[in-house]
Design a protein around this motif. Structure first.
Motif, PDB file in Angstrom:
ATOM      1  N   ALA A  69      65.853  29.148  17.752  1.00 57.30           N
ATOM      2  CA  ALA A  69      66.751  28.916  16.615  1.00 57.30           C
ATOM      3  C   ALA A  69      68.203  29.190  16.997  1.00 57.30           C
ATOM      4  O   ALA A  69      69.127  28.508  16.531  1.00 57.30           O
ATOM      5  CB  ALA A  69      66.344  29.786  15.435  1.00 57.30           C
ATOM      6  N   GLY A  70      68.404  30.182  17.859  1.00 60.59           N
ATOM      7  CA  GLY A  70      69.762  30.518  18.273  1.00 60.59           C
ATOM      8  C   GLY A  70      70.325  29.625  19.351  1.00 60.59           C
ATOM      9  O   GLY A  70      71.535  29.657  19.623  1.00 60.59           O
ATOM     10  N   ALA A  71      69.487  28.810  19.991  1.00 59.33           N
ATOM     11  CA  ALA A  71      69.933  28.015  21.136  1.00 59.33           C
ATOM     12  C   ALA A  71      70.098  26.528  20.840  1.00 59.33           C
ATOM     13  O   ALA A  71      70.892  25.852  21.501  1.00 59.33           O
ATOM     14  CB  ALA A  71      68.943  28.186  22.297  1.00 59.33           C
ATOM     15  N   LEU A  72      69.355  26.005  19.876  1.00 60.45           N
ATOM     16  CA  LEU A  72      69.422  24.562  19.603  1.00 60.45           C
ATOM     17  C   LEU A  72      70.784  24.182  19.023  1.00 60.45           C
ATOM     18  O   LEU A  72      71.350  24.904  18.208  1.00 60.45           O
ATOM     19  CB  LEU A  72      68.320  24.146  18.632  1.00 60.45           C
ATOM     20  CG  LEU A  72      66.872  24.319  19.093  1.00 60.45           C
ATOM     21  CD1 LEU A  72      65.905  23.833  18.016  1.00 60.45           C
ATOM     22  CD2 LEU A  72      66.628  23.578  20.411  1.00 60.45           C
ATOM     23  N   THR A  73      71.280  23.038  19.448  1.00 60.28           N
ATOM     24  CA  THR A  73      72.586  22.575  18.958  1.00 60.28           C
ATOM     25  C   THR A  73      72.532  21.216  18.270  1.00 60.28           C
ATOM     26  O   THR A  73      73.345  20.926  17.396  1.00 60.28           O
ATOM     27  CB  THR A  73      73.597  22.492  20.116  1.00 60.28           C
ATOM     28  OG1 THR A  73      73.068  21.630  21.136  1.00 60.28           O
ATOM     29  CG2 THR A  73      73.883  23.867  20.700  1.00 60.28           C
ATOM     30  N   THR A  74      71.588  20.372  18.644  1.00 56.06           N
ATOM     31  CA  THR A  74      71.495  19.044  18.026  1.00 56.06           C
ATOM     32  C   THR A  74      70.223  18.871  17.208  1.00 56.06           C
ATOM     33  O   THR A  74      70.193  18.076  16.267  1.00 56.06           O
ATOM     34  CB  THR A  74      71.564  17.926  19.082  1.00 56.06           C
ATOM     35  OG1 THR A  74      70.484  18.093  20.025  1.00 56.06           O
ATOM     36  CG2 THR A  74      72.880  17.956  19.824  1.00 56.06           C
ATOM     37  N   VAL A  97      67.684  30.853   7.799  1.00 54.56           N
ATOM     38  CA  VAL A  97      67.364  29.792   6.839  1.00 54.56           C
ATOM     39  C   VAL A  97      68.227  28.552   7.030  1.00 54.56           C
ATOM     40  O   VAL A  97      67.934  27.500   6.467  1.00 54.56           O
ATOM     41  CB  VAL A  97      67.482  30.304   5.381  1.00 54.56           C
ATOM     42  CG1 VAL A  97      66.476  31.409   5.124  1.00 54.56           C
ATOM     43  CG2 VAL A  97      68.904  30.768   5.068  1.00 54.56           C
ATOM     44  N   GLU A  98      69.279  28.666   7.837  1.00 52.14           N
ATOM     45  CA  GLU A  98      70.146  27.512   8.097  1.00 52.14           C
ATOM     46  C   GLU A  98      69.547  26.657   9.207  1.00 52.14           C
ATOM     47  O   GLU A  98      69.090  27.172  10.224  1.00 52.14           O
ATOM     48  CB  GLU A  98      71.550  27.985   8.516  1.00 52.14           C
ATOM     49  CG  GLU A  98      72.265  28.817   7.469  1.00 52.14           C
ATOM     50  CD  GLU A  98      72.559  28.043   6.201  1.00 52.14           C
ATOM     51  OE1 GLU A  98      72.797  26.814   6.308  1.00 52.14           O
ATOM     52  OE2 GLU A  98      72.537  28.651   5.119  1.00 52.14           O
ATOM     53  N   ARG A  99      69.546  25.350   9.018  1.00 55.72           N
ATOM     54  CA  ARG A  99      69.016  24.400  10.006  1.00 55.72           C
ATOM     55  C   ARG A  99      67.607  24.808  10.458  1.00 55.72           C
ATOM     56  O   ARG A  99      67.251  24.689  11.617  1.00 55.72           O
ATOM     57  CB  ARG A  99      69.948  24.265  11.219  1.00 55.72           C
ATOM     58  CG  ARG A  99      71.339  23.766  10.855  1.00 55.72           C
ATOM     59  CD  ARG A  99      72.227  23.533  12.070  1.00 55.72           C
ATOM     60  NE  ARG A  99      71.717  22.420  12.857  1.00 55.72           N
ATOM     61  CZ  ARG A  99      71.166  22.524  14.056  1.00 55.72           C
ATOM     62  NH1 ARG A  99      71.029  23.711  14.620  1.00 55.72           N
ATOM     63  NH2 ARG A  99      70.756  21.457  14.708  1.00 55.72           N
TER      64      ARG A  99
END
Length: 397
Positions: A69-74, A97-99
């Motif tokens: 969750a902390g690493a994904l960007t797209t 809870v975001e994205r």
């Protein structure tokens, strides 16, 4: 003069479940760091959503969700959760809870309600309403009602469940052919019925299993019937016989997307790199005949095929290897004829050396009764060395 309007292609959403459904199959275990590495490789393929795991199932899945969750960007992160408040709370703690697409698993058939859960229909419906409501209270805005064993669920069970889930705030409905029991006509018909029950803005997703070898066919039937998303895994790994293979879905979209009126964000040239990483992490051997990733997917040994391929690869090659980061292979074995040697002679400017051609064919090709092969480049080197020896002998004499 009137002009006909060109219909707009529909963008298909792609949801990757390699790290959850794929990982939970026997032999496919990954640690959190490996999941993170693979998640980034999968993200590079252009998928919309990556399912990190089942946070309440183990501390490793919790940690993997936190890292991913902390690493994904797209791509968005997703988690699978039972219709239980504690599961949803852990998912929020692990991935925020975001994205974050929080999937809440509903029990979609009387078979599962009775024999797996020991619940009545009313109890199954209540837990869905309560868990989705709780997810919204925690701040989730991207909520999926994932219906397990939907393919064996009756309409009078599924429809109230789906309508209640949407009313409580679910923005996606995922229909799972959990046992892989349907054929495309059946699954497509079910998707069409569900599509008619729900508003246009609600995303309808498919999750198809491979027990009858029909996961991709069923997923495509679902898309043609109105599904907006396909859940898939790299190489189709997953429970029992596996899931819809992501790379095969990508190939269909690449070569048949215009015909189907579909587009996607997928970058097919990144797929083989992700597959190789997956195979290394879980120690998975590559089958010879697997589409796209198989050892022989872009290789040929048969002389009749090679004769055409050597003139123009389009004769037998519909899917182009470079589109998936692969290379074409011309393998020389006992099913290869003399044409492949003649073609090499022409390329090397040797001319009509019939005795040499026969010698090369009999020595290096015809005698391979054990089915072994050599690469085209290796045969080229053999011919070059043979010519060099002949030239040396001629000079010496």
């Amino acid at each position: 003069m009137s002009s006909k309007s060109v219909p707009t292609a529909r963008r298909l959403r792609v949801f990757d479940s390699t790290l959850r459904d794929g990982e939970q199959a026997p032999g496919n275990a990954m640690n959190p760091d490996q999941k993170l590495e693979l998640a980034l490789a999968i993200e590079a393929t252009g998928v919309d959503t990556i399912e990190a795991g089942f946070p309440s199932s183990s501390p490793r899945d919790f940690e993997a969700t936190r890292l991913i969750a902390g690493a994904l960007t797209t791509a968005k992160v997703a988690t699978l959760n039972r219709a239980v408040r504690a599961d949803i709370e852990l998912a929020a703690e692990a991935g925020g809870v975001e994205r974050h697409q929080v999937q809440i698993m509903a029990t979609g058939s009387d078979v599962h309600l009775e024999h797996k859960r020991g619940l009545t229909r009313a109890e199954g419906l209540h837990e869905i309403i309560d868990s989705i409501r709780f997810a919204r209270e925690l701040g989730f805005t991207d909520i999926t009602l994932g219906i397990e064993d939907a393919s064996r669920g009756s309409d009078d069970l599924l429809r109230p469940m789906i309508e209640a889930g949407i009313e409580e705030g679910a923005s996606t409905v995922a229909l799972a052919d959990t046992t892989g029991c349907l054929i495309p006509a059946e699954f497509g018909a079910q998707v069409a019925r569900v599509r008619s029950w729900i508003p246009d803005h609600i995303i309808l997703s498919t999750h198809c299993h491979q027990d009858l070898g029909l996961s991709l066919a069923n997923a495509l039937a679902g898309v043609e019937a109105g599904a907006d998303e396909v859940q898939a895994t790299i190489a189709g790994i997953g429970e029992r016989a596996g899931n819809t293979p992501l790379e095969e879905l990508a190939a269909v979209l690449l070569y048949k997307g215009e015909q189907l009126g579909l587009t996607s964000r997928l970058r097919t040239e990144k797929f083989y790199e992700a597959y190789q990483l997956l195979a290394r992490i879980i120690g998975m051997s590559t089958p010879r005949n697997k589409a796209i990733f198989g050892e022989n997917a872009f290789a040929t040994q048969a002389g009749i095929h090679q004769a055409g391929m050597l003139r123009n690869p389009v004769t037998y090659e519909y899917v182009e290897p470079h589109s998936f980061g692969r290379e074409r292979g011309i393998l020389i074995g006992r099913h290869s004829g003399r044409n492949v040697v003649r073609n090499l002679f022409d390329q090397m400017g040797i001319g009509a050396e019939r005795d040499l051609l026969d010698e090369i064919y009999e020595t290096y090709i015809a005698g391979r009764a054990d089915g072994t092969c050599i690469e085209l480049g290796e045969l080229r080197e053999i011919i070059a060395e043979r010519l060099a020896r002949t030239t040396e002998m001629a000079v010496a004499s």
